[in-house]
Design a protein around this motif. Structure first.
Motif, mmCIF file in Angstrom:
data_model
loop_
_atom_site.group_PDB
_atom_site.id
_atom_site.type_symbol
_atom_site.label_atom_id
_atom_site.label_comp_id
_atom_site.label_asym_id
_atom_site.label_seq_id
_atom_site.Cartn_x
_atom_site.Cartn_y
_atom_site.Cartn_z
ATOM 1 N N UNK A 200 45.154 -58.974 22.218
ATOM 2 C CA UNK A 200 43.784 -58.492 22.451
ATOM 3 C C UNK A 200 43.698 -57.003 22.150
ATOM 4 N N UNK A 201 44.683 -56.250 22.592
ATOM 5 C CA UNK A 201 44.659 -54.805 22.334
ATOM 6 C C UNK A 201 44.836 -54.498 20.855
ATOM 7 N N UNK A 202 45.604 -55.299 20.146
ATOM 8 C CA UNK A 202 45.769 -55.091 18.708
ATOM 9 C C UNK A 202 44.437 -55.252 17.980
ATOM 10 N N UNK A 203 43.681 -56.279 18.336
ATOM 11 C CA UNK A 203 42.362 -56.474 17.748
ATOM 12 C C UNK A 203 41.413 -55.355 18.181
ATOM 13 N N UNK A 204 41.515 -54.944 19.443
ATOM 14 C CA UNK A 204 40.643 -53.894 19.966
ATOM 15 C C UNK A 204 40.879 -52.563 19.260
ATOM 16 N N UNK A 205 42.117 -52.281 18.916
ATOM 17 C CA UNK A 205 42.409 -51.038 18.202
ATOM 18 C C UNK A 205 41.663 -50.998 16.876
ATOM 19 N N UNK A 206 41.610 -52.126 16.192
ATOM 20 C CA UNK A 206 40.860 -52.189 14.937
ATOM 21 C C UNK A 206 39.385 -51.887 15.144
ATOM 22 N N UNK A 207 38.788 -52.479 16.178
ATOM 23 C CA UNK A 207 37.376 -52.220 16.469
ATOM 24 C C UNK A 207 37.133 -50.766 16.855
ATOM 25 N N UNK A 208 38.008 -50.213 17.666
ATOM 26 C CA UNK A 208 37.828 -48.833 18.120
ATOM 27 C C UNK A 208 38.045 -47.828 16.994
ATOM 28 N N UNK A 209 38.991 -48.084 16.124
ATOM 29 C CA UNK A 209 39.199 -47.199 14.972
ATOM 30 C C UNK A 209 38.002 -47.273 14.031
ATOM 31 N N UNK A 210 37.443 -48.470 13.839
ATOM 32 C CA UNK A 210 36.239 -48.606 13.021
ATOM 33 C C UNK A 210 35.088 -47.799 13.613
ATOM 34 N N UNK A 211 34.893 -47.903 14.945
ATOM 35 C CA UNK A 211 33.813 -47.160 15.601
ATOM 36 C C UNK A 211 34.048 -45.662 15.493
ATOM 37 N N UNK A 212 35.284 -45.220 15.633
ATOM 38 C CA UNK A 212 35.585 -43.797 15.511
ATOM 39 C C UNK A 212 35.329 -43.309 14.094
ATOM 40 N N UNK A 213 35.789 -44.050 13.102
ATOM 41 C CA UNK A 213 35.586 -43.648 11.706
ATOM 42 C C UNK A 213 34.105 -43.592 11.358
ATOM 43 N N UNK A 214 33.346 -44.567 11.840
ATOM 44 C CA UNK A 214 31.916 -44.576 11.560
ATOM 45 C C UNK A 214 31.207 -43.422 12.266
ATOM 46 N N UNK A 215 31.616 -43.128 13.482
ATOM 47 C CA UNK A 215 30.954 -42.048 14.224
ATOM 48 C C UNK A 215 31.250 -40.669 13.642
ATOM 49 N N UNK A 216 32.333 -40.550 12.901
ATOM 50 C CA UNK A 216 32.674 -39.260 12.294
ATOM 51 C C UNK A 216 32.042 -39.069 10.921
ATOM 52 N N UNK A 217 31.363 -40.095 10.391
ATOM 53 C CA UNK A 217 30.741 -39.995 9.073
ATOM 54 C C UNK A 217 29.580 -39.019 9.052
ATOM 55 N N UNK A 218 28.639 -39.230 9.956
ATOM 56 C CA UNK A 218 27.444 -38.394 9.968
ATOM 57 C C UNK A 218 26.829 -38.424 11.363
ATOM 58 N N UNK A 219 25.825 -37.580 11.554
ATOM 59 C CA UNK A 219 25.141 -37.529 12.844
ATOM 60 C C UNK A 219 24.382 -38.831 13.103
ATOM 61 N N UNK A 220 23.836 -39.427 12.062
ATOM 62 C CA UNK A 220 23.109 -40.683 12.223
ATOM 63 C C UNK A 220 24.062 -41.817 12.629
ATOM 64 N N UNK A 221 25.231 -41.848 12.000
ATOM 65 C CA UNK A 221 26.219 -42.876 12.367
ATOM 66 C C UNK A 221 26.736 -42.663 13.785
ATOM 67 N N UNK A 222 26.909 -41.396 14.173
ATOM 68 C CA UNK A 222 27.327 -41.097 15.547
ATOM 69 C C UNK A 222 26.285 -41.591 16.539
ATOM 70 N N UNK A 223 25.013 -41.340 16.225
ATOM 71 C CA UNK A 223 23.927 -41.794 17.085
ATOM 72 C C UNK A 223 23.893 -43.321 17.160
ATOM 73 N N UNK A 224 24.163 -43.989 16.037
ATOM 74 C CA UNK A 224 24.205 -45.454 16.011
ATOM 75 C C UNK A 224 25.301 -45.990 16.923
ATOM 76 N N UNK A 225 26.495 -45.414 16.812
ATOM 77 C CA UNK A 225 27.623 -45.857 17.653
ATOM 78 C C UNK A 225 27.348 -45.545 19.117
#
Length: 124
Positions: A32-57
């Motif tokens: 479960x944690x292995x799958x969760x790491x993938x989701x959390x890394x995706x959310x982190x990468x998306x939130x660092x793209x732009x202010x709009x993506x950060x607001x979305x996350x």
């Protein structure tokens, strides 16, 4: 040739000891944690793209479903941490007997429930 096969295993009557359940749940929480790491890394990468993506996350993470998923991840982390400590203690030669092994597994279950409740209180 006989067509009647013997039935040697009745899965409805198998009862695993607490130590076996703790070991199985330790492995499951790791997956479960292995799958969760993938989701959390995706959310982190998306939130660092732009202010709009950060607001979305940010908006996504404040919803009930996201909090429930985060609670599940934190519960799996708590169980995995406690079971991992139990396995480390067993590697040092303690709690290897049946009675102490089952007692330590039950202690892991109680501790994981307490950590899950605390994680739920913290999130909500």
């Amino acid at each position: 040739m006989k067509k009647q096969r013997p039935v040697n295993l009745d899965l409805t009557t198998i009862h695993f000891p607490s130590a076996a359940k703790a070991s199985i749940l330790h492995r499951t929480s790791g997956v479960i944690m292995l799958v969760a790491i993938g989701l959390l890394v995706w959310a982190l990468a998306l939130s660092l793209n732009s202010a709009a993506d950060f607001s979305f996350i940010k908006d996504l993470m404040t919803g009930f479903v996201a909090k429930f998923i985060a609670w599940g991840i934190l519960s799996a982390l708590g169980l995995h941490l406690l079971a991992g400590i139990r396995h480390l203690v067993m590697d040092m030669g303690y709690w290897e007997e049946i009675k102490s092994g089952n007692l330590s597994a039950n202690a892991v279950f109680v501790g994981a429930i307490i950590l899950s409740v605390l994680a739920g209180v913290w999130l909500w």
